[in-house]
Motif scaffolding. Sequence first.
Motif, PDB file in Angstrom:
ATOM      1  N   ASP A 196      -1.769 -11.597   0.994  1.00 59.67           N
ATOM      2  CA  ASP A 196      -2.819 -10.618   0.678  1.00 59.67           C
ATOM      3  C   ASP A 196      -3.598 -10.146   1.900  1.00 59.67           C
ATOM      4  OD1 ASP A 196      -4.287 -12.903   1.190  1.00 59.67           O
ATOM      5  OD2 ASP A 196      -5.321 -12.948  -0.738  1.00 59.67           O
ATOM      6  N   ALA A 197      -3.237 -10.614   3.099  1.00 55.97           N
ATOM      7  CA  ALA A 197      -3.858 -10.102   4.318  1.00 55.97           C
ATOM      8  C   ALA A 197      -3.530  -8.622   4.472  1.00 55.97           C
ATOM      9  CB  ALA A 197      -3.356 -10.873   5.533  1.00 55.97           C
ATOM     10  N   VAL A 198      -4.368  -7.904   5.212  1.00 52.35           N
ATOM     11  CA  VAL A 198      -4.097  -6.508   5.540  1.00 52.35           C
ATOM     12  C   VAL A 198      -3.736  -6.423   7.015  1.00 52.35           C
ATOM     13  CG1 VAL A 198      -5.149  -4.228   5.848  1.00 52.35           C
ATOM     14  CG2 VAL A 198      -5.436  -5.451   3.695  1.00 52.35           C
ATOM     15  N   ILE A 199      -2.571  -5.856   7.288  1.00 53.72           N
ATOM     16  CA  ILE A 199      -2.069  -5.741   8.648  1.00 53.72           C
ATOM     17  C   ILE A 199      -1.900  -4.257   8.997  1.00 53.72           C
ATOM     18  CG2 ILE A 199      -0.922  -7.972   8.548  1.00 53.72           C
ATOM     19  CD1 ILE A 199       1.726  -6.490   8.027  1.00 53.72           C
ATOM     20  N   GLU A 200      -1.727  -3.972  10.290  1.00 49.89           N
ATOM     21  CA  GLU A 200      -1.486  -2.590  10.719  1.00 49.89           C
ATOM     22  C   GLU A 200      -0.128  -2.535  11.399  1.00 49.89           C
ATOM     23  OE1 GLU A 200      -4.749  -0.173  12.290  1.00 49.89           O
ATOM     24  OE2 GLU A 200      -3.425   0.360  13.969  1.00 49.89           O
TER      25      GLU A 200
END
Length: 402
Positions: free
Chosen positions: A315-319
Motif C-alpha cells: 500500500d506504499a505510494v511510489i513514483e
Amino acid sequence: MKISVVGGGSTYTPELIDGFGAFKDVTEVVLIDPDAERLSIVGPFAKRMLPSVRWTTDLDEGLDGAGIVIIQLRVGGQTARISDETFPLECGCVGQETTGAGGLAKALRTVPVVLDVAAKAPPGAWIVNFTNPVGIVTRALLDAGHRAVGLCNVAVGFQRHFASLLGVEPSAVVLDHIGLNHLTWERAAYVDGVDRLPSLLAAAASRVQLPLSLLRRLGSAPSYYLRYFYAHDEVVAVQRSEPTRGEKVAKIEAELLEMYKNPGLAEKPTLLSQRGGAFYSEAAVGLISSLLRDDGGIHAVNVRNDGHFPFLPDDAVIEVTCRVGKRGPTPLPTAPVGPPYAGLIGAVHGYEELALDAALRGGRDRVYLALLAHPLVGQHHLAEQLADKLIAANAAYLARAR
C-alpha cells in the motif's frame, strides 16, 4: 467533459490552460478557489487563453459533474511556504517545503484539506494530484478510496532535457524513473531500446548541481531534491545566506498577477517560466490524455507499490514510470532496486507513514516521531526542537497537533 481545477487561482494555472486547448472533447474548465480576488484576475486571463474557462468560489458547484479533478492547492499560501523554508534552518536542518521538517509542516496542513475537497468530487472522477508533498497526499487520497494519481514534473523535465541533448522527440526517450516523490533517480534513458544515460551524466550533474563523480558511482541521475540528502550541509549554508525560494516566488507571483490584469494579454508570459513547475502543463495534459483516451502513454506518476518494490509494503505510494490507460497507471517492469536506492527509499517511506498518521490523527508525539524518522533530521534533540517550532509556526492550522 468537464475538468475542475481546485486551487484555480494559482499563478500556475495558465500553464495548465495552455495545454488544455489540445483537448477537443473538453467542454468546460472550471477554476475553483476560495480567494475571489485572485480568481478575478486569473479567471479572466485564463478565459482569454481558452474560452471554455469559467471560475467559482463554490467548491460543490465547481466540482459537480467533473470527470477530471486537478488539485493544486497551497494551504497558507507563500507565507506558510516561507515559514516551512525558514524554521528548520534555526536548527541547522534543510529548509524546504516538500521534504524534511518543512515538508512535514506542509503535509500536516494539507492532507486534511485535500481529503475534504476530494470527498466532494463526483464518484468515479479521476483526481490528479499536484499538491505537495505529492506522495503523502496521493497516499491519503488512495487510502480514502479515491481514483487518484499523483504527478510531478521532475521526470518530464529530465525527459525533455535529455531529448534536446540527443536531438530526438521527447516521446522517444523512456526513463527508468524510480523512487518516491521528490526522492527519485533516472537509472536509464532509453532511445530505441538503447540506454543513452551514460553519455548524459555530465549534463545531468550540472542540472542537479551534484558532482559528476557521484552520479558515475551511482550509475544514475538523481533528482535535484537529492541535493538535500547528498549535500545537506552545503545546502544549509547556502540557504542561510540567501532569501528563501518562497520569498523569490512571492515577488514573481505579484508581478505575474499584475501582468494577468492586462486585458490585452492572452498568452502566458515568459516570466511564468521562473515561477517553477517547468513542463507542468505537458505532464498534466499527457497524463489526462492517457486516462481519457486509453492510449497507453508512458508517464512517471505516483501509484500504489503493489509489489513493484519488494522491500516496501503493497500500500506504499511510489513514483515510477508507468503505462497509463483508462483504468489508470501500471508500472513498467524494471530491474531490481538495489541498496544505493532501497535503503534511502525505505527510510523516507517510514517517515511518510508517520507523517500521514500525524496529519490524520494529530498529536505532538506523532509530529515528533515523524521528524525523528526523517533522514534529514534523525536526532532526538533536533526532533524535539523542530516539533515545537513546527507547531508554533502553524498554530492556525494544527490545533490537533498541540
